[in-house]
Design an enzyme around this catalytic site. Sequence first.
Site, PDB file in Angstrom:
ATOM      1  N   GLU A 134       0.831  -1.217   0.000  1.00 58.45           N
ATOM      2  CA  GLU A 134       0.000   0.000   0.000  1.00 58.45           C
ATOM      3  C   GLU A 134       0.862   1.263   0.000  1.00 58.45           C
ATOM      4  O   GLU A 134       0.522   2.256  -0.637  1.00 58.45           O
ATOM      5  CB  GLU A 134      -0.943  -0.002   1.211  1.00 58.45           C
ATOM      6  CG  GLU A 134      -2.114  -0.962   1.055  1.00 58.45           C
ATOM      7  CD  GLU A 134      -3.020  -0.606  -0.126  1.00 58.45           C
ATOM      8  OE1 GLU A 134      -3.278   0.580  -0.353  1.00 58.45           O
ATOM      9  OE2 GLU A 134      -3.447  -1.541  -0.843  1.00 58.45           O
ATOM     10  N   TYR A 144      -6.439   7.074   4.274  1.00 59.05           N
ATOM     11  CA  TYR A 144      -6.720   6.087   3.230  1.00 59.05           C
ATOM     12  C   TYR A 144      -5.988   4.776   3.496  1.00 59.05           C
ATOM     13  O   TYR A 144      -6.575   3.693   3.496  1.00 59.05           O
ATOM     14  CB  TYR A 144      -6.322   6.625   1.845  1.00 59.05           C
ATOM     15  CG  TYR A 144      -6.251   5.514   0.834  1.00 59.05           C
ATOM     16  CD1 TYR A 144      -7.421   4.951   0.327  1.00 59.05           C
ATOM     17  CD2 TYR A 144      -5.027   4.958   0.451  1.00 59.05           C
ATOM     18  CE1 TYR A 144      -7.374   3.880  -0.552  1.00 59.05           C
ATOM     19  CE2 TYR A 144      -4.967   3.893  -0.432  1.00 59.05           C
ATOM     20  CZ  TYR A 144      -6.138   3.358  -0.926  1.00 59.05           C
ATOM     21  OH  TYR A 144      -6.092   2.295  -1.770  1.00 59.05           O
ATOM     22  N   ASP A 152      -9.627   6.295  -2.263  1.00 56.77           N
ATOM     23  CA  ASP A 152      -8.527   6.976  -2.955  1.00 56.77           C
ATOM     24  C   ASP A 152      -9.084   7.663  -4.206  1.00 56.77           C
ATOM     25  O   ASP A 152     -10.308   7.732  -4.396  1.00 56.77           O
ATOM     26  CB  ASP A 152      -7.398   5.985  -3.309  1.00 56.77           C
ATOM     27  CG  ASP A 152      -7.816   5.011  -4.397  1.00 56.77           C
ATOM     28  OD1 ASP A 152      -9.022   4.937  -4.720  1.00 56.77           O
ATOM     29  OD2 ASP A 152      -6.928   4.320  -4.948  1.00 56.77           O
TER      30      ASP A 152
END
Length: 354
Positions: free
Chosen positions: A34, A117, A135
Amino acid sequence: MHPVTEALLRWYDRNAREMPWRGIADPYGTWVSEIMLQQTRVETVRDYYPEFMARFPNVAALAEAPEEDVLKEWEGLGYYSRARNLHEGARQVMEEFGGVLPDSPDELRKIRGIGPYTSCSIASIAYNVPVPAVDGNVVRVICRLYDIHENPKEARVHAKIEGLAAELVPQNRAGDHNQAMMDLGATVCVPGTPDCDRCPLREMCRSCASGTAEDLPNMPRSKPPKEMDYDVMILCSAGRVLVYRRTETMLRGLWCFPMTEGHRKKEELSETIRKDFLMEGIRIQEAGEARHVFTHQVWRMKLYLVQTEAETPARAGYVWIPAEEIGNLAMPVAVSAARRVAESCAAGKHFQKN
Ligand code: SF4
């Protein structure tokens, strides 16, 4: 389950993109992926992720590594503050969370480099916590799905989008749902012209019905990046090259060549080198130009190869390094062209005879 979610998951079961960090049951791997995926294309991360994981296979290995090694492994991915934060975050996880990444978004947000996020994407993908991960892709899909024409950068509008995204998250497959939204935004509901004919949500999509999908999301224009001119000096002495480790916020911790802002004539540049580095007997020659685009800046660089006397000492903060060892240093991609020049100047063979 919401009809949108049902259709999306059915589509995902048949069309999920294969990625090395999917289906791994390793929260650390999810975290690394991520962070790498922030501002970086999936195809690029596909190349970097396996090597990074092989080098630092778990939180403890990353926490114990020197920062220089982490930056070197990150070289080419850009946005190096992500690597520094990930590294510091790993140390924090070892010290404050017993080496285990927490599962709640609130706890995850306490870790360096993990924002709203990323905390939700890690919690949902690694631990199946039913929270939306919103996002840019998801903002686009939601704006189109509900035909939202307001500016998503406004806090009020963003909160509305998050609320709508949250309504879609199922209790049992939160991670799959969030990844399905990301995949849909990346491959079907793409910026510009979406591929509505292939979309599993077409029957439920309001902007598709009203013909406004291409205009959404309604983002304000961002400012163009600032153009910056630099002279980059590749100073060589007896097969060694002068480098320094950046302390500036931008690219901090990476190795670079001496640079001065603005473009000068060769004579002026010689004078600067003499004064700033107390060097005599220098020979200077042009070594090409390079350009690198960052998010907020464009560097327009003129490269100069400078030969100095072998005995010249390095200025404080700078070190002489053998030209053949330059490749071992973590350097920003922005100075790749300068690095190639430096590598070729071993033993001064690059210089033209006067
Ligand atoms: Fe996006 Fe078109 Fe699908 Fe609507 S129908 S979500 S605009 S791809």
